[in-house]
Design a protein around this motif. Sequence first.
Motif, PDB file in Angstrom:
ATOM      1  N   LYS A 122      59.420  31.063  30.497  1.00 41.34           N
ATOM      2  CA  LYS A 122      60.986  31.880  30.939  1.00 41.34           C
ATOM      3  C   LYS A 122      62.093  31.942  30.513  1.00 41.34           C
ATOM      4  CE  LYS A 122      63.454  26.691  31.089  1.00 41.34           C
ATOM      5  NZ  LYS A 122      63.554  26.240  32.218  1.00 41.34           N
ATOM      6  N   GLN A 123      62.650  32.893  31.131  1.00 49.28           N
ATOM      7  CA  GLN A 123      63.875  33.900  30.254  1.00 49.28           C
ATOM      8  C   GLN A 123      64.390  33.155  28.796  1.00 49.28           C
ATOM      9  OE1 GLN A 123      65.073  32.322  33.253  1.00 49.28           O
ATOM     10  NE2 GLN A 123      65.833  31.261  32.792  1.00 49.28           N
ATOM     11  N   THR A 124      64.387  32.223  28.736  1.00 47.30           N
ATOM     12  CA  THR A 124      65.400  31.496  27.629  1.00 47.30           C
ATOM     13  C   THR A 124      64.289  31.325  26.707  1.00 47.30           C
ATOM     14  OG1 THR A 124      64.111  29.190  28.380  1.00 47.30           O
ATOM     15  CG2 THR A 124      67.241  29.560  28.635  1.00 47.30           C
ATOM     16  N   GLY A 125      63.394  31.701  26.691  1.00 46.54           N
ATOM     17  CA  GLY A 125      62.216  31.429  26.332  1.00 46.54           C
ATOM     18  C   GLY A 125      61.484  30.652  25.511  1.00 46.54           C
ATOM     19  N   ALA A 126      61.710  29.296  26.580  1.00 50.34           N
ATOM     20  CA  ALA A 126      60.894  28.167  26.109  1.00 50.34           C
ATOM     21  C   ALA A 126      59.562  28.282  27.092  1.00 50.34           C
ATOM     22  CB  ALA A 126      62.106  27.811  27.169  1.00 50.34           C
ATOM     23  N   THR A 127      58.613  28.123  26.473  1.00 51.30           N
ATOM     24  CA  THR A 127      57.112  27.378  27.310  1.00 51.30           C
ATOM     25  C   THR A 127      57.245  26.541  28.657  1.00 51.30           C
ATOM     26  OG1 THR A 127      55.694  28.541  25.173  1.00 51.30           O
ATOM     27  CG2 THR A 127      55.083  26.910  26.789  1.00 51.30           C
ATOM     28  N   VAL A 128      56.857  26.520  29.667  1.00 51.89           N
ATOM     29  CA  VAL A 128      57.299  25.332  30.643  1.00 51.89           C
ATOM     30  C   VAL A 128      55.964  25.489  30.908  1.00 51.89           C
ATOM     31  CG1 VAL A 128      59.621  26.514  31.737  1.00 51.89           C
ATOM     32  CG2 VAL A 128      56.968  27.416  32.503  1.00 51.89           C
ATOM     33  N   ILE A 129      54.769  26.366  30.461  1.00 50.95           N
ATOM     34  CA  ILE A 129      52.993  25.806  30.860  1.00 50.95           C
ATOM     35  C   ILE A 129      52.522  26.135  29.943  1.00 50.95           C
ATOM     36  CG2 ILE A 129      51.285  26.047  32.543  1.00 50.95           C
ATOM     37  CD1 ILE A 129      52.981  25.709  34.701  1.00 50.95           C
ATOM     38  N   ALA A 130      51.513  25.619  28.873  1.00 54.36           N
ATOM     39  CA  ALA A 130      50.561  26.187  28.040  1.00 54.36           C
ATOM     40  C   ALA A 130      49.016  25.230  28.492  1.00 54.36           C
ATOM     41  CB  ALA A 130      51.071  25.532  26.609  1.00 54.36           C
ATOM     42  N   ALA A 131      48.015  26.652  28.459  1.00 53.41           N
ATOM     43  CA  ALA A 131      46.516  26.409  29.207  1.00 53.41           C
ATOM     44  C   ALA A 131      46.126  27.168  27.880  1.00 53.41           C
ATOM     45  CB  ALA A 131      47.092  25.996  30.359  1.00 53.41           C
ATOM     46  N   GLU A 132      44.615  26.855  27.694  1.00 53.06           N
ATOM     47  CA  GLU A 132      43.516  27.207  28.069  1.00 53.06           C
ATOM     48  C   GLU A 132      42.610  28.213  28.857  1.00 53.06           C
ATOM     49  OE1 GLU A 132      41.498  26.959  24.085  1.00 53.06           O
ATOM     50  OE2 GLU A 132      39.391  26.166  25.604  1.00 53.06           O
ATOM     51  N   TYR A 133      42.912  29.403  29.167  1.00 56.89           N
ATOM     52  CA  TYR A 133      42.005  29.857  30.891  1.00 56.89           C
ATOM     53  C   TYR A 133      40.509  30.661  30.035  1.00 56.89           C
ATOM     54  CZ  TYR A 133      45.947  29.413  34.458  1.00 56.89           C
ATOM     55  OH  TYR A 133      46.573  29.154  35.100  1.00 56.89           O
ATOM     56  N   LYS A 134      39.813  30.561  31.043  1.00 57.64           N
ATOM     57  CA  LYS A 134      38.487  31.046  31.057  1.00 57.64           C
ATOM     58  C   LYS A 134      38.365  32.065  32.030  1.00 57.64           C
ATOM     59  CE  LYS A 134      36.616  27.781  28.115  1.00 57.64           C
ATOM     60  NZ  LYS A 134      36.094  28.418  26.824  1.00 57.64           N
ATOM     61  N   PHE A 135      37.905  33.073  32.085  1.00 54.57           N
ATOM     62  CA  PHE A 135      37.045  34.050  32.850  1.00 54.57           C
ATOM     63  C   PHE A 135      36.099  34.813  32.501  1.00 54.57           C
ATOM     64  CE2 PHE A 135      41.770  33.871  34.332  1.00 54.57           C
ATOM     65  CZ  PHE A 135      41.772  34.220  35.580  1.00 54.57           C
ATOM     66  N   LEU A 136      35.334  34.696  33.980  1.00 51.07           N
ATOM     67  CA  LEU A 136      33.805  35.314  33.957  1.00 51.07           C
ATOM     68  C   LEU A 136      34.254  36.922  33.891  1.00 51.07           C
ATOM     69  CD1 LEU A 136      30.609  34.586  33.395  1.00 51.07           C
ATOM     70  CD2 LEU A 136      30.402  34.387  35.636  1.00 51.07           C
ATOM     71  N   ILE A 137      33.148  37.532  33.123  1.00 50.29           N
ATOM     72  CA  ILE A 137      34.061  38.898  32.844  1.00 50.29           C
ATOM     73  C   ILE A 137      32.760  39.748  32.992  1.00 50.29           C
ATOM     74  CG2 ILE A 137      34.952  41.280  32.052  1.00 50.29           C
ATOM     75  CD1 ILE A 137      37.082  38.948  32.596  1.00 50.29           C
ATOM     76  N   ASN A 138      32.353  40.763  34.171  1.00 48.08           N
ATOM     77  CA  ASN A 138      31.274  41.523  33.576  1.00 48.08           C
ATOM     78  C   ASN A 138      31.400  42.781  32.847  1.00 48.08           C
ATOM     79  OD1 ASN A 138      29.492  42.066  35.844  1.00 48.08           O
ATOM     80  ND2 ASN A 138      31.225  42.316  37.109  1.00 48.08           N
ATOM     81  N   THR A 139      30.140  43.552  31.918  1.00 42.90           N
ATOM     82  CA  THR A 139      29.831  44.125  30.568  1.00 42.90           C
ATOM     83  C   THR A 139      29.901  45.052  31.236  1.00 42.90           C
ATOM     84  OG1 THR A 139      27.601  43.647  31.060  1.00 42.90           O
ATOM     85  CG2 THR A 139      28.494  41.594  29.091  1.00 42.90           C
ATOM     86  N   GLU A 140      30.378  46.214  29.851  1.00 41.97           N
ATOM     87  CA  GLU A 140      30.247  47.572  31.155  1.00 41.97           C
ATOM     88  C   GLU A 140      28.956  48.058  32.007  1.00 41.97           C
ATOM     89  OE1 GLU A 140      31.630  50.283  27.728  1.00 41.97           O
ATOM     90  OE2 GLU A 140      31.668  49.081  26.542  1.00 41.97           O
ATOM     91  N   GLY A 141      27.527  47.166  31.598  1.00 42.03           N
ATOM     92  CA  GLY A 141      26.819  48.087  32.774  1.00 42.03           C
ATOM     93  C   GLY A 141      27.042  47.459  33.813  1.00 42.03           C
ATOM     94  N   ALA A 142      27.882  46.364  34.121  1.00 47.29           N
ATOM     95  CA  ALA A 142      27.580  45.194  35.248  1.00 47.29           C
ATOM     96  C   ALA A 142      29.451  46.115  35.922  1.00 47.29           C
ATOM     97  CB  ALA A 142      28.261  44.015  34.834  1.00 47.29           C
ATOM     98  N   SER A 143      29.884  46.534  35.259  1.00 42.65           N
ATOM     99  CA  SER A 143      31.195  46.976  35.762  1.00 42.65           C
ATOM    100  C   SER A 143      31.286  48.056  36.673  1.00 42.65           C
ATOM    101  CB  SER A 143      32.396  46.525  35.195  1.00 42.65           C
ATOM    102  OG  SER A 143      31.901  48.558  33.421  1.00 42.65           O
ATOM    103  N   GLU A 144      30.339  48.145  36.975  1.00 47.52           N
ATOM    104  CA  GLU A 144      29.664  50.111  37.895  1.00 47.52           C
ATOM    105  C   GLU A 144      30.130  49.698  39.195  1.00 47.52           C
ATOM    106  OE1 GLU A 144      31.229  52.718  36.504  1.00 47.52           O
ATOM    107  OE2 GLU A 144      31.750  52.146  34.994  1.00 47.52           O
TER     108      GLU A 144
END
Length: 150
Positions: A125-147
């Motif tokens: 938030k605007q004070t610089g305090a961390t309100v939530i921390a987490a490790e996120y994972k996303f499945l992402i296309n490779t270059e060939g698949a992204s087209e």
Amino acid sequence: MLNKPFEQFEIGETWTSNGRTITESDLVNFAGVSGDFFPLHMDSEYAKNTRFKQRIAHGMLVLSIGTGLLDMGPKTVVAFYGIEKLRFLQPTFIGDTIHLELRVTDLVDKGNGTGVVTYQQEIKKQTGATVIAAEYKFLINTEGASEKSF
């Protein structure tokens, strides 16, 4: 941040989002959708007698708004893959402005035209305090698949 092919991500890469202010309407709408009318979020008189001295935003609301602050490309992101090590560290109040700070921590090529990008996400938030921390994972296309069109 999540608007490029898997091969273009680098461990240690960082990204910061724009801000978003939490409003009274956010709390009311989230309570209606989620069914979470816990008095700490909805009852000013109740909240005055808590350690917070005022109403706080639902943790899951703040997490959801944080997800909305991500820069995601629809031809790049295949799916949300998961959250690990989720912690709610500080309260978020009506009127607080939050933003995301991300750092890529791991890259795993799945060998099938996709890869998993893992990043440490902090919602601050605007004070610089961390309100939530987490490790996120996303499945992402490779270059060939992204087209491909989905």
